[in-house]
Design an enzyme around this catalytic site. Structure first.
Site, short mmCIF file in Angstrom:
data_model
loop_
_atom_site.label_atom_id
_atom_site.label_comp_id
_atom_site.label_asym_id
_atom_site.label_seq_id
_atom_site.Cartn_x
_atom_site.Cartn_y
_atom_site.Cartn_z
N ARG A 163 34.78 51.40 41.37
CA ARG A 163 34.97 52.20 42.58
C ARG A 163 35.52 53.60 42.26
O ARG A 163 36.33 54.14 43.01
CB ARG A 163 35.94 51.51 43.55
CG ARG A 163 35.38 50.29 44.22
CD ARG A 163 34.15 50.62 45.05
NE ARG A 163 33.77 49.49 45.88
CZ ARG A 163 33.12 48.42 45.44
NH1 ARG A 163 32.74 48.34 44.17
NH2 ARG A 163 32.81 47.44 46.27
N SER A 237 35.54 47.65 52.50
CA SER A 237 36.78 47.29 51.82
C SER A 237 37.75 48.45 51.92
O SER A 237 37.41 49.57 51.55
CB SER A 237 36.53 47.03 50.33
OG SER A 237 35.66 45.95 50.14
N GLU A 333 40.84 52.19 48.57
CA GLU A 333 39.64 52.80 47.99
C GLU A 333 39.05 53.82 48.96
O GLU A 333 38.20 54.63 48.60
CB GLU A 333 38.61 51.73 47.56
CG GLU A 333 37.99 50.93 48.68
CD GLU A 333 36.50 50.88 48.58
OE1 GLU A 333 35.90 51.93 48.87
OE2 GLU A 333 35.93 49.83 48.25
N1 EPU Z 1 38.82 36.17 49.83
C1 EPU Z 1 39.78 35.49 50.54
N2 EPU Z 1 40.09 35.94 51.78
C2 EPU Z 1 39.51 37.04 52.34
C3 EPU Z 1 38.54 37.74 51.60
C4 EPU Z 1 38.22 37.29 50.35
O1 EPU Z 1 40.33 34.50 50.09
O2 EPU Z 1 39.84 37.36 53.47
C5 EPU Z 1 38.42 35.66 48.51
C6 EPU Z 1 37.03 35.04 48.60
O3 EPU Z 1 37.09 33.71 48.94
C7 EPU Z 1 36.50 35.23 47.21
C8 EPU Z 1 37.14 36.52 46.75
O4 EPU Z 1 38.27 36.73 47.60
O5 EPU Z 1 36.94 34.21 46.36
C9 EPU Z 1 36.20 37.70 46.78
O6 EPU Z 1 35.74 37.95 48.08
P1 EPU Z 1 34.32 38.67 48.37
O7 EPU Z 1 33.25 38.02 47.59
O8 EPU Z 1 34.18 38.79 49.83
O9 EPU Z 1 34.45 40.08 47.70
P2 EPU Z 1 35.62 41.14 47.63
O10 EPU Z 1 36.16 41.16 46.26
O11 EPU Z 1 36.56 40.95 48.77
C10 EPU Z 1 34.01 43.04 46.79
C11 EPU Z 1 33.74 44.49 47.15
C12 EPU Z 1 32.85 44.58 48.38
C13 EPU Z 1 31.56 43.87 48.08
C14 EPU Z 1 31.87 42.41 47.73
C15 EPU Z 1 30.65 41.63 47.34
C16 EPU Z 1 35.69 45.74 46.41
C17 EPU Z 1 36.90 46.50 46.83
N3 EPU Z 1 34.99 45.19 47.39
O12 EPU Z 1 34.78 42.50 47.86
O13 EPU Z 1 32.57 45.96 48.62
O14 EPU Z 1 30.67 43.91 49.17
O15 EPU Z 1 32.79 42.38 46.60
O16 EPU Z 1 30.23 41.96 46.07
O17 EPU Z 1 35.40 45.65 45.23
C18 EPU Z 1 33.19 47.89 49.87
O18 EPU Z 1 33.47 48.44 48.80
O19 EPU Z 1 33.34 48.51 50.97
C19 EPU Z 1 32.75 46.51 49.88
C20 EPU Z 1 32.52 45.84 51.02
#
Ligand code: EPU
Length: 337
Positions: A163, A237, A333
């Site tokens: 990012r 995010s 971010e």
């Molecule tokens: N999780 C929770 N609770 C929540 C959200 C997530 O426990 O409320 C846990 C999920 O169960 C999972 C882990 O956290 O085990 C990761 O969650 P998720 O796959 O939704 O991805 P993320 O790490 O929260 C990142 C990116 C997103 C992108 C997704 C999918 C960043 C900051 N965010 O989110 O990017 O769409 O992966 O690849 O790296 C963005 O940048 O605006 C964005 C949406």
């Protein structure tokens, strides 16, 4: 040049910040002329792309907002398995991804449905589902705001990271990206390992997905978790996923055996901020106009009627409570203006 323009429809949080001056750029020459103009030199300026990753903190932007809306997609080179495509900064990102998928070009499909414009995509090296913009990025052209000079940035010069890029760090607000060249491929290489893609495909009985099927699956997965800014104000995010020392991670894992995590650089572990925020009790929290999205705690939302400051305060409270509970600092971010 317009005066006193409400930026509500130009920022995905939907805040009513009023710009003293506002210009829409549809042709590159207009931008070149603007940079040499008196208004541009005298006023503080803000280059605005899709407005999907900015937080306007105040009611007024006392300066000039330059909205980039240049269009055009052009194939520069097509040879064997490779295609090089030049896309103007104002093209809509999800439409560009759809276009590539329609042509059978691989390389950006996992980045489907990310709201925004092409010119902003390299700034924070957008990423999702195991793919990042840098994977298909070849180079970009950018204009230096102080001089009006055009410069080509190679992938290396962009200093991409998680990012992040040089445009978010050393050269923050100094250049405007005008076009991006992508190196895409015609032979199938699909990235299906990440998170819930496989689960989604097996639920839908898709054994070996086509490019189009993968694109559509990712759109569905995102729709199920992330609020549509047209209905609920948000900037995707809000925080980055923190990268912590392995020792701290091990200690946390003892207490929380199910803590999700991803390997990172040597001795470091990436932990999902969404999980930390949920554990700290914020998921679905709402007060008056703002809150934490009920299906994904990493997304701060504006229900309407609020101000950028409300989100700033909420973000600070979340940061403090995550730090108090886990000893981990999470950083936004989203760009604060
Ligand atoms: N999780 C929770 N609770 C929540 C959200 C997530 O426990 O409320 C846990 C999920 O169960 C999972 C882990 O956290 O085990 C990761 O969650 P998720 O796959 O939704 O991805 P993320 O790490 O929260 C990142 C990116 C997103 C992108 C997704 C999918 C960043 C900051 N965010 O989110 O990017 O769409 O992966 O690849 O790296 C963005 O940048 O605006 C964005 C949406």
């Amino acid at each position: 040049m317009k005066t006193n323009v409400d930026l509500q429809s130009y920022n995905s949080f939907g805040f009513h910040t009023v710009a003293k001056y506002f210009v829409e750029i549809n042709e590159l020459q207009e931008l070149e002329a603007l940079i040499h103009s008196k208004e541009f030199k005298n006023e503080q300026h803000l280059i605005l792309s899709g407005g999907n990753n900015v937080l306007f903190q105040d009611d007024v932007f006392d300066g000039l907002v330059v909205y980039i809306n240049t269009k055009g997609i052009e194939v520069l080179r097509e040879e064997g398995n490779e295609v090089v495509v030049r896309t103007q900064a104002g093209e809509d990102w999800p439409e560009f991804v759809k276009f590539c998928v329609g042509k059978g070009w691989y390389g950006v499909e996992n980045l489907a449905h990310i709201p925004g414009k092409v010119g902003a995509a390299p700034v924070q090296n957008i990423g999702a589902y195991g793919m990042e913009l840098m994977d298909s990025f070849l180079q970009c052209e950018a204009i230096e705001l102080a001089t009006g000079n055009m410069r080509v940035f190679t992938k290396e010069e962009c200093q991409f990271g998680y990012r992040s890029s040089i445009f978010k760090n050393e050269l923050k607000w100094q250049y405007v990206i005008t076009s991006v060249d992508f190196l895409l491929h015609k032979q199938a290489v699909l990235k299906l390992e990440y998170g819930n893609i496989k689960a989604y495909l097996s639920e839908h009985n898709i054994k070996s997905p086509t490019l189009q099927q993968l694109h559509d699956a990712i759109c569905d997965i995102r729709d199920a978790k992330l609020p549509d800014p047209k209905t609920i104000g948000n900037a995707g995010s809000f925080f980055k996923n923190p990268i912590i020392e392995a020792a701290l991670f091990k200690a946390l894992q003892k207490e929380y055996p199910n803590i999700p995590h991803y390997p990172d650089a040597e001795g470091m572990v990436k932990v999902p901020a969404g999980w930390l925020i949920e554990q700290a009790g914020w998921k679905g929290w709402r007060e008056a106009y703002v809150g934490v999205y009920e299906k994904q705690a990493l997304v701060l939302v504006h229900y309407g009627g609020g101000k950028g400051k409300d989100i700033v305060l909420l973000a600070q409270r979340i940061q403090q409570s995550v730090e108090a509970k886990f000893g981990i600092q999470i950083t936004p971010e989203v760009n604060f203006v």
